[in-house]
Design a protein around this motif. Structure first.
Motif, PDB file in Angstrom:
ATOM      1  N   ALA A  87      67.671   1.129  60.947  1.00 59.35           N
ATOM      2  CA  ALA A  87      67.522   1.839  61.348  1.00 59.35           C
ATOM      3  C   ALA A  87      65.694   2.590  59.880  1.00 59.35           C
ATOM      4  N   ALA A  88      66.470   2.172  58.933  1.00 61.95           N
ATOM      5  CA  ALA A  88      65.930   3.054  57.664  1.00 61.95           C
ATOM      6  C   ALA A  88      64.358   2.431  56.665  1.00 61.95           C
ATOM      7  N   ILE A  89      63.979   1.242  57.542  1.00 57.14           N
ATOM      8  CA  ILE A  89      62.742   0.832  58.033  1.00 57.14           C
ATOM      9  C   ILE A  89      61.937   1.420  57.775  1.00 57.14           C
ATOM     10  N   PRO A  90      61.347   2.231  59.167  1.00 61.16           N
ATOM     11  CA  PRO A  90      60.568   3.081  60.013  1.00 61.16           C
ATOM     12  C   PRO A  90      59.888   3.948  58.837  1.00 61.16           C
ATOM     13  N   ALA A  91      60.707   4.056  58.368  1.00 61.12           N
ATOM     14  CA  ALA A  91      60.264   5.609  57.705  1.00 61.12           C
ATOM     15  C   ALA A  91      59.800   5.304  56.563  1.00 61.12           C
ATOM     16  N   HIS A  92      60.314   4.200  55.699  1.00 58.21           N
ATOM     17  CA  HIS A  92      60.283   3.722  54.630  1.00 58.21           C
ATOM     18  C   HIS A  92      58.305   2.723  54.456  1.00 58.21           C
ATOM     19  N   ILE A  93      58.117   2.496  55.655  1.00 58.34           N
ATOM     20  CA  ILE A  93      56.727   1.612  55.939  1.00 58.34           C
ATOM     21  C   ILE A  93      55.995   2.568  56.053  1.00 58.34           C
ATOM     22  N   THR A  94      55.213   3.303  54.917  1.00 54.93           N
ATOM     23  CA  THR A  94      54.063   4.502  55.127  1.00 54.93           C
ATOM     24  C   THR A  94      53.225   3.797  54.368  1.00 54.93           C
ATOM     25  N   PRO A  95      52.002   4.098  55.264  1.00 60.06           N
ATOM     26  CA  PRO A  95      50.757   3.955  54.566  1.00 60.06           C
ATOM     27  C   PRO A  95      50.309   4.144  53.164  1.00 60.06           C
ATOM     28  N   MET A  96      50.371   3.470  52.089  1.00 57.92           N
ATOM     29  CA  MET A  96      49.951   3.677  51.206  1.00 57.92           C
ATOM     30  C   MET A  96      48.802   4.162  50.833  1.00 57.92           C
ATOM     31  N   ALA A 124      56.444  -2.499  64.531  1.00 55.42           N
ATOM     32  CA  ALA A 124      54.494  -2.752  64.796  1.00 55.42           C
ATOM     33  C   ALA A 124      54.008  -1.358  65.815  1.00 55.42           C
ATOM     34  N   ASP A 125      54.855  -0.454  66.861  1.00 55.25           N
ATOM     35  CA  ASP A 125      54.863  -0.168  67.657  1.00 55.25           C
ATOM     36  C   ASP A 125      55.074   1.261  66.404  1.00 55.25           C
ATOM     37  N   HIS A 126      55.483   1.286  65.571  1.00 55.47           N
ATOM     38  CA  HIS A 126      55.663   2.716  65.319  1.00 55.47           C
ATOM     39  C   HIS A 126      54.756   3.061  64.265  1.00 55.47           C
ATOM     40  N   LEU A 127      53.844   1.808  63.955  1.00 60.78           N
ATOM     41  CA  LEU A 127      52.767   2.597  62.858  1.00 60.78           C
ATOM     42  C   LEU A 127      52.047   2.224  63.502  1.00 60.78           C
ATOM     43  N   GLU A 128      52.041   1.779  64.741  1.00 63.40           N
ATOM     44  CA  GLU A 128      50.432   2.200  65.024  1.00 63.40           C
ATOM     45  C   GLU A 128      49.957   3.837  65.695  1.00 63.40           C
ATOM     46  N   ALA A 129      51.496   4.230  66.237  1.00 63.96           N
ATOM     47  CA  ALA A 129      52.655   5.308  66.897  1.00 63.96           C
ATOM     48  C   ALA A 129      51.790   6.208  65.921  1.00 63.96           C
ATOM     49  N   PHE A 137      41.626  -0.731  62.845  1.00 62.45           N
ATOM     50  CA  PHE A 137      41.320  -2.459  63.025  1.00 62.45           C
ATOM     51  C   PHE A 137      41.238  -2.391  64.634  1.00 62.45           C
ATOM     52  N   GLU A 138      40.100  -3.404  64.299  1.00 62.33           N
ATOM     53  CA  GLU A 138      39.948  -4.000  65.826  1.00 62.33           C
ATOM     54  C   GLU A 138      40.705  -4.996  66.331  1.00 62.33           C
ATOM     55  N   ALA A 139      41.340  -5.697  65.668  1.00 59.86           N
ATOM     56  CA  ALA A 139      42.917  -6.763  66.163  1.00 59.86           C
ATOM     57  C   ALA A 139      43.631  -6.133  65.189  1.00 59.86           C
ATOM     58  N   ARG A 140      45.085  -5.984  66.335  1.00 64.32           N
ATOM     59  CA  ARG A 140      46.212  -6.701  65.093  1.00 64.32           C
ATOM     60  C   ARG A 140      47.151  -7.275  65.648  1.00 64.32           C
ATOM     61  N   LEU A 141      47.832  -8.520  64.942  1.00 61.06           N
ATOM     62  CA  LEU A 141      47.931  -9.688  65.757  1.00 61.06           C
ATOM     63  C   LEU A 141      49.829  -9.385  64.917  1.00 61.06           C
ATOM     64  N   PHE A 142      50.460  -8.766  65.252  1.00 58.14           N
ATOM     65  CA  PHE A 142      52.082  -8.938  64.637  1.00 58.14           C
ATOM     66  C   PHE A 142      52.600  -9.995  65.212  1.00 58.14           C
ATOM     67  N   SER A 143      53.169 -10.682  64.297  1.00 60.81           N
ATOM     68  CA  SER A 143      53.790 -11.885  64.644  1.00 60.81           C
ATOM     69  C   SER A 143      55.399 -11.560  65.655  1.00 60.81           C
ATOM     70  N   ARG A 145      54.806  -9.944  68.328  1.00 66.89           N
ATOM     71  CA  ARG A 145      54.231  -9.796  69.233  1.00 66.89           C
ATOM     72  C   ARG A 145      53.036 -11.144  70.532  1.00 66.89           C
ATOM     73  N   VAL A 146      53.257 -11.580  68.987  1.00 62.31           N
ATOM     74  CA  VAL A 146      52.499 -13.235  69.339  1.00 62.31           C
ATOM     75  C   VAL A 146      53.329 -14.515  69.325  1.00 62.31           C
TER      76      VAL A 146
END
Length: 209
Positions: A87-96, A124-129, A137-143, A145-146
């Motif tokens: 649960a802590a990861i979304p707040a951790h993975i902020t854009p640099m 991935a959903d969190h970052l995009e939202a 990004f024209e395409a976003r290939l996330f493991s 999802r694929v």
């Protein structure tokens, strides 16, 4: 003018990914210092390899609760603590900021941007939202999802097909040597990311900027 495509990894390249810091922030009772955090990181993440518990999450095969139970059963850490970590990861993975600025420069130079990432679907959903830069990004290939992961060749082949890439005019950027080597073995040009400044200097040397 031929339009080039820069295909970026995310963790440690576009967004923060510092698992030792994450563990010390989320679970200080277990990760009391650098040594205990390093031991916990090895046990929990298993090097994030293709046979790790986390790989099932990366591929979208299990949900967070099931992942927490698998890790807890294998390591002996409480399930509740593993849920706290996830649960802590979304707040951790902020854009640099330096990386976002680099993306802006690459985009302003007229190149296409794409993402190729080992990233579970919820993150991935969190970052995009949450972060508008992911709309660049024209395409976003996330493991997640694929159902594929780097360094599998199929992941690189999917990116090539999805973007209709001429690999002569594409560049893959990642911070992990194993992914760089896999991309090159699949016919890609690749650049190892060490910092935004280093990456920008290399892009300039190669005539991208």
């Amino acid at each position: 003018m031929i339009r080039r495509t820069a295909v970026f990894d995310i963790g440690g390249v576009v967004v923060r990914w510092q698992p030792l810091a994450l563990l010390r922030e989320a679970l200080p009772g277990h990760a009391r210092d650098e040594a205990s955090a390093a031991a916990m990181m090895a046990a929990v993440f298993q090097g994030l390899g293709p046979d790790a518990d986390w790989a099932l999450f990366d591929r979208g095969h299990i949900e967070p609760a099931a992942l927490a139970m698998r890790i807890a059963a294998r390591t002996g850490y409480p399930v509740s603590d593993m849920l706290t970590l996830i649960a802590a990861i979304p707040a951790h993975i902020t854009p640099m900021p330096d990386s976002v600025a680099l993306l802006e420069r690459v985009r302003s130079a007229g190149h296409r941007l794409a993402l190729l990432s080992n990233m579970p679907r919820p993150f991935a959903d969190h970052l995009e939202a949450r972060h508008t830069c992911f709309g660049w990004f024209e395409a976003r290939l996330f493991s997640g999802r694929v159902g594929l992961m780097k360094p599998e060749r199929a992941m690189f082949d999917l990116a090539r097909e999805t973007l209709a890439l001429d690999l002569e005019h594409a560049l893959f950027i990642d911070d992990h040597p194993v992914n760089i080597e896999a991309a090159q073995a699949s016919g890609w040009q690749a650049l190892r990311f060490e910092s935004a400044a280093q990456c920008e200097a290399e892009l300039r040397r190669r005539g991208w900027l």
